[in-house]
Structures are given as C-alpha cells and as structure tokens.
Design a protein around this motif. Sequence first.
Motif, short mmCIF file in Angstrom:
data_model
loop_
_atom_site.label_atom_id
_atom_site.label_comp_id
_atom_site.label_asym_id
_atom_site.label_seq_id
_atom_site.Cartn_x
_atom_site.Cartn_y
_atom_site.Cartn_z
N GLN A 1 0.83 -1.20 0.00
CA GLN A 1 0.00 0.00 0.00
C GLN A 1 0.87 1.26 0.00
N ILE A 2 1.92 1.27 0.80
CA ILE A 2 2.84 2.41 0.85
C ILE A 2 3.53 2.60 -0.49
N GLU A 3 3.99 1.50 -1.06
CA GLU A 3 4.66 1.57 -2.37
C GLU A 3 3.71 2.11 -3.44
N GLN A 4 2.47 1.66 -3.44
CA GLN A 4 1.48 2.15 -4.41
C GLN A 4 1.21 3.64 -4.21
N SER A 5 1.13 4.07 -2.96
CA SER A 5 0.90 5.49 -2.67
C SER A 5 2.07 6.34 -3.16
N ILE A 6 3.28 5.83 -3.02
CA ILE A 6 4.47 6.53 -3.52
C ILE A 6 4.37 6.68 -5.03
N ARG A 7 4.07 5.58 -5.71
CA ARG A 7 3.96 5.61 -7.18
C ARG A 7 2.89 6.62 -7.63
N GLU A 8 1.73 6.59 -7.00
CA GLU A 8 0.65 7.50 -7.39
C GLU A 8 1.05 8.95 -7.16
N ALA A 9 1.67 9.24 -6.03
CA ALA A 9 2.07 10.62 -5.72
C ALA A 9 3.10 11.14 -6.71
N LEU A 10 4.05 10.30 -7.08
CA LEU A 10 5.11 10.75 -7.97
C LEU A 10 4.67 10.79 -9.43
N LEU A 11 3.86 9.84 -9.85
CA LEU A 11 3.38 9.84 -11.23
C LEU A 11 2.42 11.01 -11.49
N ALA A 12 1.86 11.59 -10.44
CA ALA A 12 1.00 12.76 -10.58
C ALA A 12 1.80 14.03 -10.86
N LEU A 13 3.11 13.98 -10.63
CA LEU A 13 3.96 15.14 -10.89
C LEU A 13 4.24 15.29 -12.38
N ASP A 14 4.19 16.51 -12.85
CA ASP A 14 4.52 16.79 -14.25
C ASP A 14 5.99 16.49 -14.46
N GLY A 15 6.29 15.65 -15.43
CA GLY A 15 7.68 15.33 -15.74
C GLY A 15 8.12 13.97 -15.24
N VAL A 16 7.27 13.26 -14.50
CA VAL A 16 7.60 11.92 -14.02
C VAL A 16 6.76 10.90 -14.79
N ASN A 17 7.44 9.97 -15.45
CA ASN A 17 6.75 8.94 -16.23
C ASN A 17 7.00 7.53 -15.72
N GLN A 18 8.02 7.38 -14.87
CA GLN A 18 8.35 6.05 -14.37
C GLN A 18 8.84 6.17 -12.93
N VAL A 19 8.36 5.28 -12.08
CA VAL A 19 8.76 5.27 -10.67
C VAL A 19 9.16 3.86 -10.29
N SER A 20 10.31 3.73 -9.65
CA SER A 20 10.71 2.44 -9.09
C SER A 20 10.97 2.63 -7.60
N VAL A 21 10.59 1.63 -6.83
CA VAL A 21 10.75 1.68 -5.38
C VAL A 21 11.50 0.43 -4.95
N ASN A 22 12.60 0.64 -4.24
CA ASN A 22 13.36 -0.46 -3.67
C ASN A 22 13.09 -0.47 -2.18
N ARG A 23 12.52 -1.56 -1.69
CA ARG A 23 12.20 -1.66 -0.27
C ARG A 23 13.36 -2.26 0.49
N LEU A 24 13.82 -1.53 1.49
CA LEU A 24 14.85 -2.02 2.40
C LEU A 24 14.18 -2.26 3.74
N CYS A 25 14.87 -2.95 4.61
CA CYS A 25 14.37 -3.13 5.96
C CYS A 25 15.42 -2.60 6.91
N MET A 26 15.02 -2.05 8.03
CA MET A 26 15.99 -1.54 8.99
C MET A 26 16.99 -2.65 9.29
N GLY A 27 18.26 -2.28 9.20
CA GLY A 27 19.32 -3.26 9.35
C GLY A 27 19.93 -3.64 8.01
N ASP A 28 19.19 -3.45 6.90
CA ASP A 28 19.72 -3.74 5.56
C ASP A 28 20.63 -2.63 5.07
N ALA A 29 20.31 -1.38 5.46
CA ALA A 29 21.04 -0.23 4.91
C ALA A 29 22.13 0.22 5.86
#
Length: 85
Positions: free
Chosen positions: A57-85
């Motif tokens: 749900q969070i990832e989908q919300s990110i995609r929708e928010a960014l694709l609504a911006l003028d000039g953004v046509n593609q969004v990729s999201v890499n999910r990390l977990c605390m401790g991975d980064a």
Amino acid sequence: MPQISEDEVRAALDRVQDPELSHSLVELGLIREIDIDDDRVHIELQLTTPHCPFAAQIEQSIREALLALDGVNQVSVNRLCMGDA
C-alpha cells in the motif's frame, strides 16, 4: 519537458502517510534515497519490519504521488528493511 527536482519529489512524498503511524514517510525518515534520471524517479524506502503489512500500500501510494507530478513517467521503489542499509 523540464526535469523534476528532488525538492518536488520530496514535497510529493511528504504528502504520503504511513497508514499505521499517520505521519508522512519523509517525516518518519523512511525515504532513504531519491535518484532522478530524466523522467524516471527511483526511491529507496526503508521499512521498519521485513513483513510490514502495509508495504504494498505504501509503495502504491508513492507511485501514485510521484506519477501525478509533471515530468515523471516512471517510478521504481526499492524496499529495504531496517538493518539492511
């Protein structure tokens, strides 16, 4: 078409809330990295648990928010977990 700025991306992400905590992803520090390449935006999202029930749900919300911006046509999201980064 003008390239989107990191500030514009961050402002859009600031309107995306964690459904469980009711605070923005930016405010919670869950956005670890923003990479912009022409009309493509890549986000590193750091979740608090590997089995976050709201991850999709969070990832989908990110995609929708960014694709609504003028000039953004593609969004990729890499999910990390605390401790991975």
